[in-house]
Design a protein around this motif. Structure first.
Motif, PDB file in Angstrom:
ATOM      1  N   THR C 224      19.467 -18.777 -19.810  1.00 48.62           N
ATOM      2  CA  THR C 224      20.784 -18.224 -20.118  1.00 48.62           C
ATOM      3  C   THR C 224      21.836 -18.597 -19.068  1.00 48.62           C
ATOM      4  N   VAL C 225      21.450 -18.557 -17.806  1.00 46.21           N
ATOM      5  CA  VAL C 225      22.468 -18.820 -16.779  1.00 46.21           C
ATOM      6  C   VAL C 225      22.468 -20.280 -16.337  1.00 46.21           C
ATOM      7  N   GLY C 226      21.463 -21.041 -16.783  1.00 42.55           N
ATOM      8  CA  GLY C 226      21.426 -22.451 -16.405  1.00 42.55           C
ATOM      9  C   GLY C 226      20.692 -22.708 -15.108  1.00 42.55           C
ATOM     10  N   ALA C 227      19.604 -21.961 -14.903  1.00 45.93           N
ATOM     11  CA  ALA C 227      18.813 -22.154 -13.688  1.00 45.93           C
ATOM     12  C   ALA C 227      17.471 -22.755 -14.075  1.00 45.93           C
ATOM     13  N   SER C 228      16.874 -23.475 -13.144  1.00 53.73           N
ATOM     14  CA  SER C 228      15.561 -24.031 -13.448  1.00 53.73           C
ATOM     15  C   SER C 228      14.513 -23.549 -12.453  1.00 53.73           C
ATOM     16  N   GLN C 229      14.930 -22.695 -11.545  1.00 56.23           N
ATOM     17  CA  GLN C 229      13.968 -22.208 -10.561  1.00 56.23           C
ATOM     18  C   GLN C 229      14.062 -20.693 -10.435  1.00 56.23           C
ATOM     19  N   GLY C 230      12.921 -20.057 -10.496  1.00 54.87           N
ATOM     20  CA  GLY C 230      12.866 -18.611 -10.323  1.00 54.87           C
ATOM     21  C   GLY C 230      12.030 -18.253  -9.108  1.00 54.87           C
ATOM     22  N   VAL C 231      12.358 -17.140  -8.497  1.00 55.66           N
ATOM     23  CA  VAL C 231      11.607 -16.661  -7.348  1.00 55.66           C
ATOM     24  C   VAL C 231      11.302 -15.184  -7.558  1.00 55.66           C
ATOM     25  N   ILE C 232      10.057 -14.826  -7.386  1.00 56.54           N
ATOM     26  CA  ILE C 232       9.704 -13.403  -7.408  1.00 56.54           C
ATOM     27  C   ILE C 232       9.484 -12.978  -5.964  1.00 56.54           C
ATOM     28  N   TYR C 233      10.321 -12.083  -5.504  1.00 53.58           N
ATOM     29  CA  TYR C 233      10.187 -11.581  -4.125  1.00 53.58           C
ATOM     30  C   TYR C 233       9.443 -10.263  -4.204  1.00 53.58           C
ATOM     31  N   ILE C 234       8.226 -10.279  -3.715  1.00 50.98           N
ATOM     32  CA  ILE C 234       7.386  -9.095  -3.906  1.00 50.98           C
ATOM     33  C   ILE C 234       6.808  -8.615  -2.586  1.00 50.98           C
ATOM     34  N   ARG C 235       6.619  -7.328  -2.492  1.00 47.63           N
ATOM     35  CA  ARG C 235       6.040  -6.737  -1.278  1.00 47.63           C
ATOM     36  C   ARG C 235       4.645  -7.283  -1.041  1.00 47.63           C
ATOM     37  N   ALA C 236       4.378  -7.637   0.187  1.00 44.27           N
ATOM     38  CA  ALA C 236       3.038  -8.111   0.524  1.00 44.27           C
ATOM     39  C   ALA C 236       2.027  -6.973   0.437  1.00 44.27           C
TER      40      ALA C 236
END
Lengths: 185, 129, 595, 583
Positions: C224-236
Motif C-alpha cells: 500500500t505505501v510502496g515499501a519492499s522491506q519490513g522490519v519486526i522489532y521485537i523484545r528479546a
C-alpha cells in the motif's frame, strides 16, 4: 580504567540508592576472551546489513553470557563501528551485561501483576538465601539475581525464571527449594 | 516447496480447510489441542503435551491427533487443552497437569464422560465463522 | 457411548457460594430420579465469568445458557431440557426478547468478547502456515495484490476507522497515506512488537498464536505505501514469539508469500526481525528506529514524523502488532463491517491483558465501548478472594487508575482520556482493597525512573524526584508540600518532556492523587497506610484480651519479634518487627491487629 | 526559497521554509531560552526549556527542533510556560553542584545565566549529586561529569562535527553520563584535544586544563626571563571578553597587556607563521616541482589534526609537512637565536604561547622535536580564555590600554602570517610564497578568495608557471574524511592524486573558532573574527612571508636557508602512527 555499573533495574528504594552510589569505578576483572571463528563468521554475515550492532551484541552475549571487554573492541573493529558507539549501546540496554553473570541467572518478574502479588518479597528472600544483592554474583559464581519487567505470564504471578525456565505462582518458602534444585547441577 | 500462484493458494486453502474442518482423515477423529504460548509452557504445557502422548500411546488409541496452538486467553487456568471428540461437544479444560491429562484420555476420550472442575469456557464467541 | 446432553454447572467461587454445590447435587439426583442418568452428565466447571448472574448452567451441545439457577430449578431443567429437549424459558439470560432458544452467541455477555485480532489464537497451530491459510490466511493479501489499488486499501482503512493500538490511537489510514504520499526510492514497514508495559502481553500472545497474520498485514502495508522491506522489532525477552516468527517467515518465503514476485504478481517484500535489548523507551517510534539502526534508543523530536523520515531517513510506516492483526480482516470483510463494531470514535475491538487481583486473569478481546464492569465482573469473574474492588489501572506506566465510580464508563480512547488514563497498549490491572494507591504510584514511577532514556532533563530528573517524594510519603516522611511539588514537576514533565514516556510518566501519580487524595492525606497527615501495604506506616499489636497464648504467632514470626510464654499473653517487640504480617495471618483468634 | 508566514506572540513573521520556531522568533526580537541548543549543531532537544505553545494543540513543542508551518500561531512566553521552564531549570539545578564561585564558567555559564534570568532564589527539590570524578588525563581539557547537564552538545560535536568519537553517552536514565570511549580515561580515548567540546559546553563540565599557575610562578621568579607569543586568532577574539565586537583587531592592546603582566619579550606567533611558510612552501616546491617526496602535501600546523592523522589516517604520514607549527618555531627560536642574541641562558627563558587552542597544550610535549632547543621549546600554552582571566585578575583596564608594538625580533609579521588564524589562511599564505618560489615572480593579486569562508571543503586550482596546482581546504574534522578518501581512491587506482596541496584545521572556521577561544562562537562570530584577520592582512604593508625582512634576517644570521640542516634541526618534526584506543 573506569568501569560501568549502570545496568541495573532498581526495584526497591534501598537497592536503588545503594546502586546510585556505586555507579562508577570498579575495575572489571581482566579477561582474555576472544571472538570464536563462529562468532566472526556471524559478524561477517551481518556486516553488510546496516544497523547490525545490536544483533551482533546479542549473539556475542549469547555465547559468553556477557560482553567481554576485549570482545567489544574486536566487534567494533570488525563491524567498523566506533568503540564509543558499542559502549554507548551496551550500557543503554539493560539486557547487555559487561560483567559475567552467575551460572544460573534468576530473573524475578517485577511487572505490575507480579509486583502486586509480592514480587518484591521474592527478591528480598532470594537475597537472603543467596547472600548477595541484586545484580551481583554469588561468590561461587553459581547464581545471580536480577529483576526484570514482565515475563509475560501475568496469570501465574508472581513469576521468576531460572536460565529461562519459568516458575509460576512462586511462594517465598519455595525459593530455597528452587535454588537447591539448580545448585551443583 | 514451490512458490504459490494465486490459483494454487486458493486450491491449497480449500484443501486445508476441508482437512481442518474434517479431521477424520486417516481415521483420526479425536483432537487434543494444547495451548502452547509462553504462559502455557511456563505453567507446564510441555509436560502436559508429553503426558497426552504417553497416555494415548499406552491406551493403544490410534484415532487421536495432538496439536499445539497459541494462547487461548485463559491465563489463570493454564495449561489449557481443547478436546474434540465426535458426538461430544468440544470443551476446553484448564489446569491440565499430567495427571489431569491422563484422566482426560481415560474418561473423556475413551469413556466419553467429561471431567469435573477442569472445564473452562473459552471466553470467545468467534464471530468470524 | 457419549451422553446426549452435558449439563455444565459453574464451579467458580461466586456460583458455589450461591448454592452452586446444592445445584450440582440436585441435578444429579434429578437425572437419576427421572431415569435419564444415561442421557446426560452433570459436570462441574471452572468459572464462566458472569458471576453476578450465578449460579450459571450451560447445556451442551446446544449451548443453552441459564442464569441464576437455584437447586429448585433442577427438576424442571431435567424434565424439560433433558427429557423433552425444550429450553426452560424463564431461566434464559435474556427473557425480554423471549428467545426460544438462547444460544451462547446470542447472549450479550458472550458478545462482550469479539475476536478479530485473536481470531486464530488458540485455534490454529501457529507453526503451520497451512492452518493459517485454511482460516482465510493470505486471502487478504491476494485481494490487495490482485483486486485493489493502493488507494482502495487506504480507503477501506479509512472507512474502518481503525486507530493505532499502540497507545496514542492515531488513525492508521492517515499514517499509511502520509507514507504513501512521500516520494522515495525506498520505504519501510515496521512492526512494533516491543511490548514493554509491565503487565501487558497481548502482542506476545498474538505473535505466538498467529504469527502469519502479522506477516500478511505488513506485506499489505508494504504494497500500500510502496515499501519492499519490513522490519519486526521485537523484545528479546520473547524467545518463543521470535522462534515462531522466524518459522513463519521461512514458511511464507517457501510458499512465495514473502520474497520476490509474491503470488506471481511481481510485488517484492521481505521481512526481517530485529531484537530489542531491554529498553521500554524503544516502544516510542523514533527510539525504536534508532534502536533498529543499532544505536542507543533515544527519541528525537517529531516532526519530521517517520512517515516522512523514518528508518534510514526513509519514509516509514510503524504500527504495533495488534493494529496489524486487524488489517487482513478489514481488507477481507470491508471497512464498513469493522466500523460497525465499537463506538462512534473508537472502532473495532481491543485486546486487554486482564491481570491483577482478578479471578479470571487472561487475554480478552472486547468491542470498544464495553464497560469496565462487564470486563471485570462478567469476563474476569470478579475480584479474587471476595475482596473489594478498588481500582483498575489501564495504560501501564503512561496511564492512570479508574475508580469504582467509573466502572460503567464505556472503554474507548476518549472516555479513558477524560478519566485521566489512556488506552495504552492494553494492560488492565485490577487492584483490590489490599493495594495502596500511593505504593502503586510509586511502583510505576520507579518503572519510569528505570526506563527513562536519560536524554531529556524533565523526564530524567523529574521521574526520580517524584519517585523519591513518593517514597518519602510511603515511609511517613511526606509533607503537604510534597504533593505540591509532585504536581509542579508532573505538570512540567507533561509539557516539557521530549517523548511520550516522559510526558505520560506522571500520569499514574497525578491520577491516583486525584482519585485517592484521602489515601495520600492519610499517609501524610496521619502517617498511616489504610491498606497496610506501606510497612513503615504499619504497626502490629497483640490484643491482650484476645490472646490465649497459643504461641503460633511467635513460632511463625521470622525474626523472633514475638515473645510470651505458653498460655500467657504475647507481645510484639516493635524494634525487631519487620512488619511482614505473618502473625496476623497466623492468629486464629483475631488477637493480632494492624494499625 | 519558499517562505512560510506565521505569527509569534501575535507578531506576523515570514521566514524561509524549514526555519525553526526558535530562529523565526529571533527575527521578531523574541528570545526563547534554551540550554541544549547550539546553532552549530542539529537540535538535540534534550533540555526541554524552549517549549512553546502552538494554537490548536494541547501539547507544548520544542522551538529548537520544530520547523515553522504556514499559519502557525505561536506563544513563546506566558505564565504557564514560564512556570514550566522554571520547574525544569530547578530540576536541572537540583542535580548540579551549583558551586558557581569556584567554577571555571563562573560569569559565562549558560545555566547560571538562565537561573539568573528566571530569578531562581531557591531550589525546592531534593539535591542529588552523582559524585563522579573529574578526568584531567589529557592535561588539555578536563571532563567534569559532576557538572554535566547532559545537553549532549559535546558528544554531538565530538561525533558528528569532529568525527572523533572520543565522547559518548554511557548508561541510561538518571545514570546517563558523558564519558570517553569505553569508559577509559580521556587521554586513552581517541580524543584529539581539539577542545570543541569545551567550547560548546554550556556549563563547566568540560573546560581547558589551566596552566596559568605555572605562568604566574614563572613571572614572579626574578631569575626567569618570561617571553610570550600570541596566535593570529587570539587578537580578533580576545576583545569579546572585554565588551568588544567579535573580530575587533586588538593586537596592540594585547601586547601591552602582556607587558603589564610582566613578560619581558612579547612576540608574535605570526612571525612563526611566516617562518612556517618559508619551510612549508619550500617543502611544497621540493615535492611538487622537484618530485622529492609525496604529493599531496598536507599542512600540519594544527595539533588536533596531526593527532587525528596519527590515529585515524596514518597512511598519510608521508604526506604531512614536517614543518613544525608556528608557535613551536617561535618557541625554539626564542631559546636559541633570541637567547644567543640577548646573551641569555635558555634555561632561564620561560616561553608562553597564547593560543586559541586546547590541543596546543598537548603539542608542546608531543615529540622529542618539541625540545629541539635543548629545552622544552614552549613551556606553557594558554588559551585565549585563560589569558583574559589573567588580564582581568591583574587589574588591567584592557579597553583603555595604549596600543604597543611587539618586540623585535620574533615579533614582526606579514599579512600572510596573520591569516593563519582562519580556515584557508595557511593555504593562501603558502600559495603567495609558493608562487614566487615556483615561478620566480611576485603575485599581482595576493588574495585567494576561493579558499576563504566557512564551507567545509573548499577546492580550487591555481596555475603557477603553467602548472596547475589543485588544492583543497578542509576544516571541522568531519569534513576531512571525504578529502582523504578521494586521495585513497586515487592511490588504489594508481591515479594522479586529486589534490597537490591540502590544508586542514580541526576547528570550524579554523583557529578563529578554536577550542580555546572565548565562549559562544557561532558561524556569525567566526565570520567576524575571520574578517578581523583579513583586515589585519589587508592593512599590512607586507603580505607575503618571504617579504618579511626579519625572516630573511633570521635565515641569514642563524638558519641559513629553508630546509637547511639547521632549519631541519629546529623547525621540523616527525609523525608516528598511534593506536586509536590506547587501552
Amino acid at each position: 580504567m573506569l568501569s560501568l555499573e549502570i545496568q541495573f533495574i532498581s526495584l526497591t528504594t534501598e537497592i536503588a540508592e545503594v546502586l546510585i552510589l556505586n555507579t562508577t569505578m570498579e575495575k572489571p576483572a581482566a579477561d582474555d576472551k576472544k571472538l570464536t571463528p563462529e562468532l566472526k563468521e556471524f559478524i561477517r554475515q551481518w556486516k553488510p546489513k546496516p544497523g547490525n550492532l545490536i544483533m551482533v551484541l546479542h549473539r556475542v552475549q549469547e555465547h559468553f553470557g556477557y560482553i567481554p571487554r576485549n570482545v567489544a573492541f574486536e566487534v567494533a573493529d570488525l563491524l567498523d563501528v566506533p568503540l564509543a558507539r558499542v559502549y554507548g549501546v551496551v550500557t543503554f540496554y539493560h539486557l547487555f551485561k559487561l560483567k559475567k553473570p552467575g551460572r544460573f541467572k534468576i530473573a524475578v518478574c517485577m511487572g505490575t501483576a507480579c509486583y502486586l502479588k509480592g514480587g518484591e518479597d521474592i527478591i528480598k528472600e532470594l537475597e537472603n538465601i543467596l547472600g548477595v544483592g541484586l545484580n551481583a554474583v554469588t561468590p561461587d559464581g553459581e547464581f545471580s539475581v536480577e529483576a526484570v519487567r514482565c515475563l509475560g505470564c501475568c496469570g501465574l504471578a508472581p513469576v521468576l525464571s531460572v536460565n529461562g525456565e519459568v516458575h509460576g505462582n512462586v511462594k517465598k518458602d519455595q525459593l530455597a527449594e528452587i535454588v537447591a534444585k539448580y545448585k551443583g547441577t | 516447496m514451490a512458490k504459490l500462484t494465486l490459483e494454487e493458494l486458493k486450491k491449497l486453502r480449500e484443501e486445508k480447510r476441508k482437512e481442518l474442518n474434517n479431521r477424520r482423515t486417516e481415521g483420526k477423529d479425536v483432537q487434543v489441542i494444547v495451548g502452547m504460548g509462553t504462559c502455557g509452557i511456563a505453567a507446564g504445557a510441555k509436560d502436559t503435551f508429553d503426558a497426552f502422548l504417553k497416555e494415548i500411546d499406552q491406551s493403544g488409541l490410534t484415532n487421536v491427533t495432538i496439536r499445539q496452538t497459541g494462547c487461548m486467553g485463559l491465563c489463570h487456568s493454564e495449561p489449557t487443552v481443547e478436546v474434540i471428540v465426535p458426538d461430544m461437544p468440544s470443551v476446553v479444560y484448564g489446569n491440565v497437569n499430567p495427571d489431569v491429562a491422563q484422566r482426560i484420555v481415560r474418561k473423556h476420550i475413551v469413556g466419553k464422560i467429561m471431567i469435573n472442575d477442569h472445564i473452562f469456557d473459552k471466553p470467545a464467541a468467534d464471530i468470524i465463522k | 457411548m457419549a451422553f446426549k446432553n452435558y449439563i455444565l454447572v459453574c464451579g467458580g467461587a461466586g456460583c458455589e457460594a450461591n448454592r452452586g454445590v446444592d445445584l450440582y447435587k440436585t441435578l444429579q439426583k434429578e437425572l437419576q430420579e427421572q431415569g435419564v442418568e444415561n442421557e446426560a452428565q452433570v459436570v462441574k466447571t471452572g468459572c464462566f465469568g458472569f458471576c453476578e448472574k450465578g449460579p450459571i448452567v450451560k447445556m451442551l451441545p446446544d449451548e443453552t445458557f441459564y442464569v441464576s439457577v437455584k437447586p429448585e430449578d433442577a427438576k424442571e431443567i431435567v424434565a424439560e431440557h433433558v427429557v423433552k429437549g425444550r429450553p426452560v424459558a424463564r431461566l434464559l439470560y435474556d427473557k425480554t426478547q423471549s428467545r426460544t432458544n438462547a444460544k451462547l452467541e446470542d447472549i450479550d455477555f458472550y458478545q462482550k468478547q469479539v475476536r478479530i485480532v485473536l481470531r486464530n489464537c488458540g485455534v490454529i497451530d501457529p507453526d503451520s502456515i497451512d492452518e493459517y491459510i485454511a482460516r482465510d490466511g493470505y486471502d487478504a493479501l491476494a485481494k490487495v495484490l490482485t483486486e485493489m489499488t493502493q488507494d482502495q486499501v487506504i480507503e477501506e482503512l479509512k472507512k474502518s476507522g481503525l486507530r493505532g493500538r499502540g497507545g496514542a490511537g492515531f488513525l492508521t489510514w492517515k499514517k499509511w497515506m502520509f507514507t504513501k504520499q512521500v516520494a522515495s526510492n525506498e520505504k519501510y514497514v515496521i512492526c512494533n512488537a516491543d511490548e514493554g508495559d509491565p503487565g501487558a502481553y497481548m502482542d506476545r500472545s498474538t505473535i505466538e498464536g498467529d504469527p502469519h497474520s502479522i506477516l500478511e498485514a505488513m506485506t499489505i502495508a508494504g504494497r500500500t505505501v510502496g515499501a519492499s522491506q519490513g522490519v519486526i522489532y521485537i523484545r528479546a525477552e520473547y524467545p518463543l514469539a521470535i522462534i515462531r516468527l522466524e518459522n513463519a517467515i521461512k514458511q511464507a518465503k517457501d510458499y512465495g508469500l514473502l520474497g520476490e514476485n509474491i503470488l506471481g504478481t511481481g510485488f517484492n517484500f521481505n521481512i526481517e526481525i530485529r531484537l530489542g535489548a531491554g529498553a521500554f523507551v524503544c516502544g516510542e517510534e523514533t527510539a525504536l528506529i534508532a534502536s533498529t539502526e543499532g544505536r542507543r534508543g533515544m527519541p528525537i523530536p517529531r516532526p519530521p514524523f517517520p512517515a516522512v523520515r523514518g528508518l534510514w531517513q526513509k519514509p516509514t510506516v510503524i504500527n504495533n502488532v495488534e493494529t496489524y492483526a486487524n488489517i487482513p480482516m478489514i481488507v477481507l470483510r470491508g471497512g464498513d463491517w469493522f466500523a460497525k463494531i465499537g463506538t462512534e470514535t473508537s472502532k473495532g475491538t481491543k485486546v486487554f491483558a486482564l491481570t491483577g487481583k482478578i479471578n479470571n486473569s487472561g487475554l480478552i478481546e472486547v468491542p470498544m465501548g464495553t464497560t469496565l464492569r462487564e470486563i471485570i465482573y462478567d469476563i474476569g469473574g470478579g475480584i479474587r478472594g471476595g475482596k473489594a474492588f478498588k481500582a483498575v489501572q489501564t495504560g501501564g506506566p503512561s496511564g492512570g487508575v479508574i475508580t469504582s465510580e467509573y466502572l460503567d464508563t464505556p472503554i474507548d480512547y476518549e472516555h479513558l482520556q477524560k478519566l485521566g488514563s489512556i488506552m495504552g497498549s492494553g494492560g488492565m490491572i485490577v487492584m483490590d482493597e489490599d493495594d495502596c494507591m500511593v505504593d502503586v504510584a510509586r511502583f510505576y514511577q520507579e518503572f519510569c525512573v528505570d526506563e527513562s532514556c536519560g536524554k531529556c532533563a524533565p523526564c530524567r530528573i523529574g521521574t526520580r524526584t517524584i519517585y523519591n517524594l513518593l517514597t518519602g510519603i510511603c515511609q511517613g516522611r511526606g509533607t503537604m508540600d510534597d504533593l505540591q511539588k509532585i504536581n509542579e514537576i508532573g505538570r512540567a514533565m507533561q509539557k516539557a518532556a521530549l517523548c511520550g514516556l516522559g510526558q505520560t510518566a506522571p500520569n499514574p501519580v497525578l491520577s491516583t492523587m486525584k482519585y485517592y487524595e484521602k489515601e495520600y492525606l492519610a499517609h501524610i497527615k496521619e502517617k498511616k497506610c489504610p491498606s497496610g501495604k506501606c510497612r513503615d506506616l504499619v504497626t502490629y499489636y497483640i490484643l491482650p484480651n484476645k490472646c490465649i497464648g497459643c504461641t503460633v504467632c511467635a513460632r511463625r514470626c521470622p525474626v523472633g519479634a514475638i515473645t510470651g510464654e505458653r498460655q500467657k499473653i504475647h507481645t510484639i517487640n516493635q524494634e525487631t518487627c519487620i512488619k511482614c504480617g505473618e502473625c496476623l495471618k497466623a492468629c486464629k483468634f483475631s488477637a493480632v491487629f494492624r494499625r | 526559497m519558499e517562505t512560510v508566514k506565521l505569527e509569534i506572540n501575535g507578531i506576523p513573521v515570514e521566514v524561509d521554509k524549514g526555519t525553526t520556531i526558535l530562529n523565526a522568533a529571533h527575527k521578531v526580537q523574541v528570545k526563547i531560552p534554551t540550554l541544549c541548543y547550539h546553532p552549530d549543531l542539529p537540535a538535540w532537544a534534550a533540555c526541554g526549556i524552549c517549549v512553546v505553545k502552538v494554537a490548536g494543540s494541547p501539547k507544548m513543542i520544542r522551538a529548537c527542533a520544530t520547523p515553522v508551518e504556514n499559519g502557525m500561531k505561536i506563544v513563546t512566553h506566558d505564565p504557564e510556560i514560564y512556570q514550566i521552564r522554571k520547574t525544569v531549570i530547578e530540576l536541572i539545578l537540583s542535580t548540579h553542584p551549583n558551586d558557581c564561585l569556584q567554577c571555571p564558567r563562573n560569569g559565562n555559564c549558560e545555566l547560571q545565566k538562565l537561573a539568573g534570568e528566571f530569578g531562581i532564589r531557591e531550589v525546592e527539590f531534593e539535591k542529588r549529586l552523582r559524585n563522579l570524578p573529574a578526568d584531567d588525563s589529557t592535561k588539555s581539557i578536563i571532563l567534569n561529569p559532576e557538572k554535566c547537564i547532559l545537553c549532549g552538545r559535546c558528544a554531538i560535536v565530538c561525533q558528528q562535527m569532529q568525527n572523533v568519537w572520543a565522547l559518548e553517552f554511557l548508561g541510561r536514565g538518571e545514570n546517563t553520563r558523558i564519558a570517553p570511549t569505553a569508559d577509559v580515561e580521556l587521554n586513552d580515548s581517541p580524543c584529539i584535544k581539539c577542545g570543541q567540546c569545551s567550547a560548546h559546553c554550556p556549563v563547566g563540565a568540560i573546560y581547558e586544563h589551566s596552566d596559568a599557575k605555572q605562568v604566574y610562578k614563572a613571572l614572579e621568579n626574578p631569575e626567569m626571563h618570561c617571553v610570550v607569543q600570541i596566535a593570529p586568532a587570539v587578537r580578533v577574539a580576545i576583545g569579546e571578553d572585554f565588551g568588544y565586537e567579535p573580530g575587533e583587531l586588538l593586537t596592540g592592546k594585547t601586547y601591552a597587556a602582556l607587558r603589564r603582566l610582566g613578560f619581558k619579550g612579547v612576540f608574535d606567533t605570526n612571525f612563526g607563521a611566516d617562518l612556517t611558510i618559508m619551510e612549508e612552501g619550500t617543502e611544497f616546491v621540493e615535492r611538487f616541482v622537484k618530485g622529492h617526496g609525496d604529493i599531496p602535501l598536507i599542512t600540519s600546523c594544527c595539533p588536533a589534526w596531526t593527532d587525528y592523522m596519527e590515529k585515524y589516517a596514518p597512511d598519510f604520514i608521508k604526506n604531512f609537512s614536517t614543518a613544525k607549527s608556528p608557535h613551536e618555531m617561535v618557541g625554539t627560536m626564542s631559546k636559541t637565536y633570541y637567547a644567543k642574541k640577548l646573551g641569555l641562558d635558555p634555561a632561564k627563558i620561560f616561553m608562553v604561547s597564547i593560543m586559541p587552542c586546547t590541543a596546543k597544550k598537548y603539542e608542546i610535549t608531543r615529540t622529542d622535536e618539541m625540545y629541539a632547543s635543548g629545552y622544552q621549546d614552549v613551556d606553557v600554552s594558554l588559551t585565549t580564555r585563560e589569558l583574559t582571566r589573567m588580564i582581568k585578575s591583574a587589574g588591567i583596564d584592557f579597553p583603555n590600554l595604549p596600543d604597543e608594538e611587539a618586540d623585535s625580533i620574533l615579533g614582526e609579521y606579514t599579512g600572510a602570517g596573520t591569516i593563519f588564524g582562519a580556515t584557508g589562511g595557511v593555504m593562501e599564505a603558502a600559495l603567495r610564497t609558493a608562487y614566487f618560489l615556483v615561478s620566480g615572480e611576485e603575485l599581482k593579486d595576493v588574495n585567494f578568495t576561493a579558499v576563504r569562508g566557512l564551507d567545509g571543503v573548499k577546492e580550487a586550482a591555481v596555475t603557477i608557471a603553467g602548472k596547475e596546482i589543485r588544492i583543497a581546504v578542509a576544516h571541522w574534522m568531519s569534513n576531512i574524511e571525504t578529502v582523504l578518501n578521494r586521495i585513497r581512491a586515487n592511490r588504489e587506482k594508481g591515479e594522479e592524486p586529486a589534490y597537490h596541496f591540502i590544508e586542514v584545521m580541526a576547528c570550524r572556521g579554523g583557529c578563529v573558532g578554536g577550542g580555546g577561544q572565548p565562549y559562544g562562537a557561532t558561524d556569525e562570530i567566526r565570520r567576524k573574527r575571520a574578517a578581523g584577520i583579513y583586515k589585519d592582512d589587508a592593512q599590512s604593508k607586507l603580505r607575503c612571508s618571504h617579504h618579511n625582512p626579519h625572516i630573511k634576517k633570521l635565515y641569514d644570521e642563524f638558519l641559513d636557508k629553508p630546509l637547511s640542516h639547521t632549519a631541519h634541526k629546529y623547525l621540523h618534526t616527525t609523525y608516528t602512527e598511534r593506536k586509536i584506543y590506547k587501552k
